[in-house]
Design a protein around this motif. Sequence first.
Motif, short mmCIF file in Angstrom:
data_model
loop_
_atom_site.label_atom_id
_atom_site.label_comp_id
_atom_site.label_asym_id
_atom_site.label_seq_id
_atom_site.Cartn_x
_atom_site.Cartn_y
_atom_site.Cartn_z
N SER A 146 0.84 -1.21 0.00
CA SER A 146 0.00 0.00 0.00
C SER A 146 0.87 1.25 0.00
N TRP A 147 1.89 1.25 0.86
CA TRP A 147 2.78 2.40 0.94
C TRP A 147 3.47 2.64 -0.40
N TRP A 148 3.98 1.58 -1.00
CA TRP A 148 4.72 1.72 -2.26
C TRP A 148 3.82 2.28 -3.36
N LYS A 184 0.98 3.96 -3.07
CA LYS A 184 0.54 5.33 -2.78
C LYS A 184 1.69 6.33 -2.92
N ARG A 185 2.89 5.92 -2.47
CA ARG A 185 4.05 6.81 -2.52
C ARG A 185 4.40 7.17 -3.96
N SER A 186 4.35 6.20 -4.82
CA SER A 186 4.69 6.45 -6.21
C SER A 186 3.51 6.98 -7.01
N LYS A 187 2.42 7.27 -6.30
CA LYS A 187 1.20 7.83 -6.91
C LYS A 187 0.65 6.96 -8.06
N ASP A 243 -4.63 5.32 -6.03
CA ASP A 243 -5.23 6.39 -5.23
C ASP A 243 -5.60 5.95 -3.83
N SER A 297 5.38 -2.50 -11.66
CA SER A 297 5.22 -1.83 -10.37
C SER A 297 4.73 -2.79 -9.30
N ALA A 334 6.69 -3.77 -5.85
CA ALA A 334 6.01 -3.67 -4.56
C ALA A 334 6.06 -5.00 -3.81
#
Length: 177
Positions: A72-74, A76-79, A82, A139, A143
Amino acid sequence: MNAITIALDLARLRGHPIKDYTFPFWQAVILLTFIGISYGLDPSIGIPLIYAIILGVLIYWSWYWVCNFVISWWLKRSKLWDGRGALSRVIIASWGIDILLPFLGLMGIPGLLLIPLWLYTLWVMVNAISHATGVSKGSSIIACLAALLVYLFTLGMLAAITIVALVMSGIFPAVNS
């Protein structure tokens, strides 16, 4: 849809959008706990059955929490994502095929022959995350690999701390040279 139906679809590499993962969370809890129990039934672990089952459940639940957080962090961090939808249910449903691994081991299939199936389970998770969130498979691979590295590092650190604590407390004897 329920967790088992989605898990079977994911095992056949049929992805679902994240809106399809609306099954109750208790189904995900039962599926994840059952996978952990099935790993604990492996007699090659070499510890009493109840401890092996508890260990299997704890390992799978900790793997789930690390995976859920890191992936989730990866994303969201890389946009790339959403953050809408239940990624936790995607991860758990993608692990449904993991139930096969310990049972194949119990049937006497050597661990070396199970490695391709284990790699396939990772690909099922990558494919599920890619379809559910709309991110590329590349991606999703990054992740999942990041989650695996964080988990292995965390597990190694916990094992080292536990061994040091057991040796210092005298429960586990130190090896004298």
